[in-house]
Design an enzyme around this catalytic site. Structure first.
Site, short mmCIF file in Angstrom:
data_model
loop_
_atom_site.label_atom_id
_atom_site.label_comp_id
_atom_site.label_asym_id
_atom_site.label_seq_id
_atom_site.Cartn_x
_atom_site.Cartn_y
_atom_site.Cartn_z
N CYS A 1 0.85 -1.20 0.00
CA CYS A 1 0.00 0.00 0.00
C CYS A 1 0.89 1.25 0.00
CB CYS A 1 -0.97 -0.04 1.18
SG CYS A 1 -2.36 1.10 0.99
N HIS B 1 -3.56 -5.20 0.33
CA HIS B 1 -3.07 -5.74 1.60
C HIS B 1 -3.07 -7.27 1.55
CE1 HIS B 1 -2.90 -2.00 3.96
NE2 HIS B 1 -3.90 -1.61 3.21
N GLU C 1 -1.77 -9.26 3.55
CA GLU C 1 -1.71 -9.83 4.90
C GLU C 1 -3.08 -10.10 5.51
OE1 GLU C 1 -1.65 -5.32 5.57
OE2 GLU C 1 -1.05 -6.76 4.04
#
Length: 649
Positions: A103, A190, A192
């Protein structure tokens, strides 16, 4: 921000990939202020790679001394060209380590290497299916499309020299870049979080295939590590533990008992008057059954009359408070006052007592605690992470054995400690209880009449196929682009007998992206609302009547969850009382907020007919309307996190 280094010279590695001097290779996570920094850390650990989180401005000399194998730069709420952008050491980009920017991290990489980053007209907040170049090592083994979480306003508009675009969003915005020769990669999304469906594979590709990690980091038993830390921190002191009855505080108490024995543990349960139906009785029995004695403090009136100081000014009493942050801080500080009183009642030596809390990593991340990062923005203040608690923590008077744990890890630890299944799988319930699930208000809108009309007009564009979008006079907290948003609620209603849930969820994803004054969308059960804006509310404060209303509605929802065996399918289910009267004088709304997640940092609502049967929702709606006096309408929250938070306040 540091100026971009001119004439960057990439230093290629000599021989094999860099290897840490000690037993395991380490990845360095440089935190640019992301709400998800600790989630990156946890996902990396799941891949058996050791990780360390440091601020983005960590000097390269320290990075070299740390002998890291690779670097991940997190997301963050700032713009790379903004005056408040986090500082960094320009030599970071010359150190030759494999690098992944996430990001903001991708934008920073592109900016430093002479690409362009600009503010675009379209925010991207939510899940999107992006096109990827699966010939890239980062996307090895994936299909040509992947669903990911995007949450950004700035975008890469010109890819830096030496890099190429390897993914694109549906809006045509660059979603990933690479310079394979330098082993430098960036993703706008993202990877994650759970909402990025192939995110773990992408992280694994970066760590194993790009950076050469062996994946041989197997940490000691989490339980053993926590017990060791407790014994070291407690020493000869006694411990006072505040037990809310949720899984976090229960596991904390059980862990303390195992670490130092029951003799020095004084457990109290604070009944502040904002508990669920029969909550205190249930809590006492559950913990007694696992061998923990619990003293119950009934201090309802003390909480309602409590005030605190914020920025040197006295707040109104809790029973008169409108502002969510004031409510949370009053409750948090009053918890501390009550604990001090309990110490006196137990006749303990104040100088030999530590206060134990079941604070989790996501609590600290969302409160922007420096325990996790000095860069994270405040999304909301958790009752167990107020300024007073931070002061006690700095003084060494607070012990938080679970501060490095996420909710799923706590459940596993609870099972390992022998806690009963029913207690381990209890839905999360915030320490402030129903107090922050009652939205207080004394006026309909906090935005101007002009903004109201503009927003209502924008929502009219989403009236289609028997679905109507209406601006509601209620605000809730959200998280957009790693920062807090406090915006209006949009209600969708339909004239169809059976709601078209697919279209409703699509609109709930689209509206917060395009209508900037809205961060949460709900479906309103019942007759369609064909006006573009509702304007009236029932003044709402914390009192016996509003608590009883919400307590009754919450109990109906809980009964249906248990009856239909849905407790494990839905990770959390807040029920909210809000002041919109839906045209009925003296009435209020009830919202049902189902939440499906593994990490509790991101999540999605349960889809009716899939994760939750439609007939169960219909029963909840009809039972609440028939059994709870003063409820005008029941709503179903359609919004994922982000852009909305789990709780409404």
């Amino acid at each position: 921000i540091e100026s971009r280094p001119s004439g960057l010279h990439f230093i290629p590695p000599k021989g094999d990939l860099p290897m840490a001097a000690h037993q395991h290779q380490k990845v360095l996570i440089l935190d640019a202020g992301a709400q998800y920094a600790k989630v990156i850390d946890r996902k990396v650990r799941e891949l058996c790679v050791e990780s360390v989180i440091k601020p983005l401005d960590m000097p390269v000399k320290e990075i070299e001394e740390g002998k890291y194998t690779a670097v991940i730069i997190s997301g963050g709420p700032q713009s790379v060209y903004g005056k408040n952008a986090p500082k960094y050491d320009p030599k970071l980009f010359e150190c030759g380590l494999p690098m992944l920017g996430i990001c903001y991290g991708m934008q920073l990489i592109n900016y430093v290497f002479k690409g362009k980053v600009e503010t675009g007209g379209t925010r991207e907040d939510g899940q999107f299916s992006i096109e990827i170049d699966n010939s890239s090592t980062l996307f090895s083994g994936l299909e040509k499309k992947s669903t990911v979480l995007l949450t950004h306003g700035d975008s890469v508009t010109e890819v830096a020299p030496g890099f190429k675009e390897i993914a694109k969003s549906p809006s045509g915005i660059t979603a990933a870049i690479e310079d394979a020769k330098r082993r430098v990669y960036g993703v706008q999304f993202h990877p994650e979080v759970d909402l990025s469906e192939d995110g773990m594979k992408m992280l694994d590709n970066f760590l194993k295939k790009v950076a050469g990690f062996k994946g041989d980091f197997t940490p000691k038993s989490r339980e053993e590590e926590a017990i060791k830390e407790i014994r070291e921190q407690v020493g000869d002191n006694d411990v006072l533990v505040l037990v809310s009855g949720g899984v976090d505080s229960a596991v904390c108490a059980a862990l303390l008992k195992k670490a130092i024995g029951p003799e020095r543990i004084y457990s109290i349960h604070v009944d502040h008057g904002f508990m669920r139906m029969d909550e205190s009785k249930t809590v006492v029995k559950a913990l007694n059954d696992v061998g923990l004695e619990l003293k119950v403090l009934s201090v309802q009136n003390e909480f309602l009359k409590a005030t605190t100081k914020i920025d040197g000014k006295e707040t109104p009493p809790l029973e008169e408070c409108i502002r969510p942050e004031w409510k949370r801080k009053i409750i948090g500080d009053t918890f501390m006052v009550v604990s001090e009183k309990a110490i006196k009642d137990f006749k303990l030596d104040v100088n030999k007592v530590l206060l134990a809390q079941g604070t989790l990593r996501p609590d600290l991340i969302e409160s922007a605690s420096t325990v996790v990062s000095s860069n994270a923005q405040v999304i909301k203040t958790h009752h167990n992470d107020t300024a007073l608690v931070r002061k006690l923590r700095d003084m060494g008077r607070i012990i938080e054995p679970l501060k490095d744990y996420h909710k799923d890890e706590v459940r596993e630890l609870g099972k390992a400690l022998g806690l009963p299944e029913k207690l381990v799988w209890r839905h999360p319930f915030p320490g402030p209880g129903l107090a922050i699930r009652i939205l207080c208000a004394d006026k309909p809108f906090d935005i101007s009449q002009e903004e109201q009309m503009k927003t209502a007009k924008e929502l009219e564009a989403y009236n289609k196929d028997g679905i109507y979008a209406t601006l509601l006079p209620t605000r809730s907290v959200g998280v957009q682009g790693d920062a807090r948003s406090y915006k209006q609620l949009c209600g969708l209603s339909t004239d169809k007998k059976t709601p078209d849930w697919k279209t409703l969820f699509e609109l709930a994803k689209e509206i917060p992206k395009k209508v900037h004054n809205v961060n949460r969308v709900v479906f309103v059960f019942g007759d369609p609302i064909k006006t573009s804006k509702l304007e009236t509310i029932t003044n709402t404060l914390l009192c016996q009547d509003t608590c009883d209303q919400l307590r009754a509605a919450d109990n109906i929802v809980t009964e249906q969850l248990i009856k239909n065996n849905l407790v494990k399918k839905v990770a959390q289910l807040p029920v909210i009382l809000f002041p919109c009267d839906f045209g009925i004088k003296g009435g209020r709304g009830i919202a049902i907020r189902t939440f499906i997640t593994n990490d509790f940092m991101t999540g999605i609502p349960a889809t009716p007919g899939k994760e939750i049967p439609e007939n169960v929702l219909n029963t909840m709606n009809s039972e609440i309307l028939s059994r709870v006096k003063g409820i005008s309408r029941v709503c179903y929250d359609l919004t994922s996190k982000p852009p909305a938070t789990t709780e409404w306040e």
